[in-house]
Design a protein around this motif. Sequence first.
Motif, mmCIF file in Angstrom:
data_model
loop_
_atom_site.group_PDB
_atom_site.id
_atom_site.type_symbol
_atom_site.label_atom_id
_atom_site.label_comp_id
_atom_site.label_asym_id
_atom_site.label_seq_id
_atom_site.Cartn_x
_atom_site.Cartn_y
_atom_site.Cartn_z
ATOM 1 N N LEU A 83 -41.366 -12.551 52.345
ATOM 2 C CA LEU A 83 -41.231 -12.320 53.794
ATOM 3 C C LEU A 83 -42.621 -12.270 54.415
ATOM 4 N N ASN A 84 -42.765 -12.922 55.562
ATOM 5 C CA ASN A 84 -44.041 -12.924 56.282
ATOM 6 C C ASN A 84 -43.867 -12.344 57.672
ATOM 7 N N ASP A 85 -44.802 -11.461 58.042
ATOM 8 C CA ASP A 85 -44.790 -10.880 59.384
ATOM 9 C C ASP A 85 -44.908 -12.016 60.416
ATOM 10 N N PRO A 86 -44.016 -12.053 61.414
ATOM 11 C CA PRO A 86 -44.042 -13.186 62.355
ATOM 12 C C PRO A 86 -45.244 -13.161 63.293
ATOM 13 N N ASP A 87 -45.938 -11.994 63.375
ATOM 14 C CA ASP A 87 -47.106 -11.903 64.240
ATOM 15 C C ASP A 87 -48.363 -12.295 63.466
ATOM 16 N N THR A 88 -48.691 -11.531 62.410
ATOM 17 C CA THR A 88 -49.926 -11.821 61.650
ATOM 18 C C THR A 88 -49.734 -12.966 60.672
ATOM 19 N N LYS A 89 -48.483 -13.261 60.342
ATOM 20 C CA LYS A 89 -48.090 -14.263 59.340
ATOM 21 C C LYS A 89 -48.443 -13.820 57.910
ATOM 22 N N LEU A 90 -48.944 -12.586 57.733
ATOM 23 C CA LEU A 90 -49.249 -12.093 56.385
ATOM 24 C C LEU A 90 -47.967 -11.808 55.618
ATOM 25 N N PRO A 91 -47.987 -11.972 54.285
ATOM 26 C CA PRO A 91 -46.805 -11.588 53.510
ATOM 27 C C PRO A 91 -46.636 -10.071 53.545
ATOM 28 N N VAL A 92 -45.399 -9.617 53.746
ATOM 29 C CA VAL A 92 -45.144 -8.170 53.748
ATOM 30 C C VAL A 92 -44.255 -7.766 52.575
ATOM 31 N N CYS A 93 -43.594 -8.732 51.970
ATOM 32 C CA CYS A 93 -42.667 -8.389 50.880
ATOM 33 C C CYS A 93 -42.488 -9.578 49.943
ATOM 34 N N ILE A 94 -42.465 -9.279 48.661
ATOM 35 C CA ILE A 94 -42.035 -10.270 47.658
ATOM 36 C C ILE A 94 -40.846 -9.642 46.946
ATOM 37 N N ALA A 95 -39.727 -10.330 46.976
ATOM 38 C CA ALA A 95 -38.510 -9.731 46.419
ATOM 39 C C ALA A 95 -37.853 -10.672 45.407
ATOM 40 N N ASP A 96 -37.199 -10.076 44.409
ATOM 41 C CA ASP A 96 -36.309 -10.876 43.569
ATOM 42 C C ASP A 96 -35.123 -11.265 44.451
ATOM 43 N N GLY A 97 -34.981 -12.559 44.679
ATOM 44 C CA GLY A 97 -33.910 -13.025 45.560
ATOM 45 C C GLY A 97 -32.734 -13.603 44.798
ATOM 46 N N THR A 98 -32.702 -13.395 43.483
ATOM 47 C CA THR A 98 -31.643 -14.029 42.675
ATOM 48 C C THR A 98 -30.275 -13.501 43.089
ATOM 49 N N ARG A 99 -30.178 -12.183 43.248
ATOM 50 C CA ARG A 99 -28.910 -11.596 43.697
ATOM 51 C C ARG A 99 -28.657 -11.951 45.171
ATOM 52 N N VAL A 100 -29.722 -11.966 45.966
ATOM 53 C CA VAL A 100 -29.589 -12.326 47.388
ATOM 54 C C VAL A 100 -28.887 -13.683 47.497
ATOM 55 N N SER A 101 -29.326 -14.614 46.650
ATOM 56 C CA SER A 101 -28.825 -15.988 46.740
ATOM 57 C C SER A 101 -27.324 -16.062 46.422
ATOM 58 N N THR A 102 -26.895 -15.379 45.367
ATOM 59 C CA THR A 102 -25.459 -15.442 45.041
ATOM 60 C C THR A 102 -24.641 -14.681 46.082
ATOM 61 N N ILE A 103 -25.191 -13.565 46.572
ATOM 62 C CA ILE A 103 -24.462 -12.780 47.573
ATOM 63 C C ILE A 103 -24.339 -13.564 48.879
ATOM 64 N N ARG A 104 -25.424 -14.176 49.325
ATOM 65 C CA ARG A 104 -25.357 -14.859 50.627
ATOM 66 C C ARG A 104 -24.528 -16.143 50.530
ATOM 67 N N THR A 105 -24.500 -16.767 49.329
ATOM 68 C CA THR A 105 -23.656 -17.962 49.169
ATOM 69 C C THR A 105 -22.186 -17.540 49.150
ATOM 70 N N GLY A 106 -21.904 -16.417 48.501
ATOM 71 C CA GLY A 106 -20.546 -15.866 48.572
ATOM 72 C C GLY A 106 -20.178 -15.562 50.014
ATOM 73 N N ALA A 107 -21.126 -14.949 50.722
ATOM 74 C CA ALA A 107 -20.862 -14.576 52.124
ATOM 75 C C ALA A 107 -20.592 -15.814 52.970
ATOM 76 N N SER A 108 -21.338 -16.908 52.754
ATOM 77 C CA SER A 108 -21.085 -18.153 53.497
ATOM 78 C C SER A 108 -19.667 -18.642 53.221
ATOM 79 N N GLY A 109 -19.286 -18.609 51.953
ATOM 80 C CA GLY A 109 -17.917 -19.007 51.597
ATOM 81 C C GLY A 109 -16.903 -18.097 52.278
ATOM 82 N N GLY A 110 -17.237 -16.803 52.327
ATOM 83 C CA GLY A 110 -16.331 -15.834 52.965
ATOM 84 C C GLY A 110 -16.154 -16.124 54.446
ATOM 85 N N VAL A 111 -17.253 -16.483 55.124
ATOM 86 C CA VAL A 111 -17.174 -16.807 56.558
ATOM 87 C C VAL A 111 -16.302 -18.057 56.732
ATOM 88 N N ALA A 112 -16.512 -19.047 55.854
ATOM 89 C CA ALA A 112 -15.706 -20.275 55.939
ATOM 90 C C ALA A 112 -14.220 -19.954 55.743
#
Length: 341
Positions: A103-132
Amino acid sequence: MSQANLLFLNNKAMETVGVSDMAEAIHDVERAYVLTQEGDVISPGKCVLRWGKTVEDENVLGRINAMPGYIGGEYDMAGIKWIGSGPMNFKKGLPRASVTVILNDPDTKLPVCIADGTRVSTIRTGASGGVAIKLLAKSDASVMTICGAGAQAPTQFEAARIARPGIRTLYIYDIRMENAQRFADYVTKTYPDVKAIPTENIEEAVRNSDIIDCVTLASEPFIRGEWLKKGSLVMNMADYEVDHDCVKRADKLVCDYWESVKHRMISTVALMWRDGLVKDEDIHADLGEILVGKKAPRENDDEIIYFNAVGAGILDIAVTVRCYRRAMEKGLGTELSFWEE
Ligand SMILES: NC(=O)c1ccc[n+]([C@@H]2O[C@H](COP(=O)([O-])OP(=O)(O)OC[C@H]3O[C@@H](n4cnc5c(N)ncnc54)[C@H](O)[C@@H]3O)[C@@H](O)[C@H]2O)c1
């Protein structure tokens, strides 16, 4: 935290701050689709670092995709999803996909967070399917087929049950029967009211299903349009599992992001567009257009609807922002010094 520090969130920290909360993820994904319609996102195309030359090569040798973006509204954050896919990782006992979100701050553009997104990816893909499913499946849908019993399957089913709690029968089809059996055992344990049926008979499964959700690595279609029953929703969440006839028979073609589907060019509807068999005007809507009321959702119980999702980095960024802000509130995660004095 100093201005040049950033927060590192590993898989455990992400769990602690609620990455697995599907209802919240569905909200994040819906907001990302709506903010897209409102012109409050920047979402350039996916950059694909591909080993080999063909889809067949890619499905053996793997790829790393870069999906940058900015999401406005209450999220107001830039960032990038950097997702490695090693299809042969299972031979080493490793998951296929590994995801890093920065994640990058939209003002300074500096990185503010590095996260393991592996779970994020499966959760958000499930969520997209859920919305559909919420917008496009029959309201009384009770039978579902999931093709591909890998990492995406549990979250596809979790979101499907939030959208249609009446689902009581789940057929599970996988080229590796042991995967189908393992997922069936999980479903039986987690959802005692659901009958989970691992099957090699995909035709029977599809003929009986209100919702057919594809999350495999197939590069050749194995689902035929003639098997789709009236009122079914066929979900092309991955690549090339369904034949041309599934698209031709559909009363509505819906995507998450049609422009990105064309750019990625590996799903059935995209390949048909390339070959002149589908035109831009044949696409009924992107999900966001339905959410803001510009286009209709399912209109009757007879329509066959084809849905194709390709995903976008802003979906992962939205979910990660929620987790990052909660971690900051609770003082969780590991603070790293980006620039020392
Ligand atoms: N639309 C999106 O936003 C989105 C997001 C993430 C992943 N995906 C896609 O979802 C798919 C699945 O991802 P995953 O992380 O669950 O992968 P995974 O490797 O964990 O699981 C894939 C499963 O599919 C099975 N499979 C492979 N080829 C098959 C075939 N020909 N027929 C039946 N089953 C087959 C494998 O045995 C495995 O169980 C991938 O194609 C991935 O690119 C889409």
